[in-house]
Design a protein around this motif. Sequence first.
Motif: not given
Length: 192
Positions: A23-32
């Motif tokens: 998901s986009s939220p999971a991707f953004l959390e990895l990037c964070r």
Amino acid sequence: MPQYYYLVASLPMPRSDEPPPMSSPAFLELCRQQASARDSAMLARVSLADPAARPGDPRAWRDYAAWETALRGELAEARAQRLERDAEPFRRPAPFFAGLAAVAREALAAVDPREGEIFLDRRRWARLDEIEAGTGFDAGRLAVYRLKLQLLERRQLWQPAAGREAFRGVFARLLEGAAAGNGAPPQLDMEI
């Protein structure tokens, strides 16, 4: 520009004909967790819905945003021609990209709107592939990944059966109003 070798190499590959691998939220959390604060903030802004890249953003994102803006301008132009209207109020400044006018015409000539959207999304994916080829293990590659996730997530929202059912309901209310013959247009609930 920071390089994110481990992060990029560890991401599951998105495929245009499959559900999103994350998901986009999971991707953004990895990037964070793994990217710089600046790049994480930029990735949170990357959006198909609002392709507004800023100066200083990775070239991949700026290039895609310019292409998408130009595509939308060509779509506005083609729709305006069909309706015999001026497209200028709907256009935003964008560079010229050869072939986009033909892409817009072909999308609008599709049998139904869904097929037109599928055609456009295939062109979007192909453009992202072209842009991705020019990136390394950097924030530009991550921006392309984010855009591909958004394309896949958007496609998952399409519910043909629910759309047909909503259309049938609206059409039935129109017929009922016409059969009543009271001259007043029927009240339609267009929330789908």
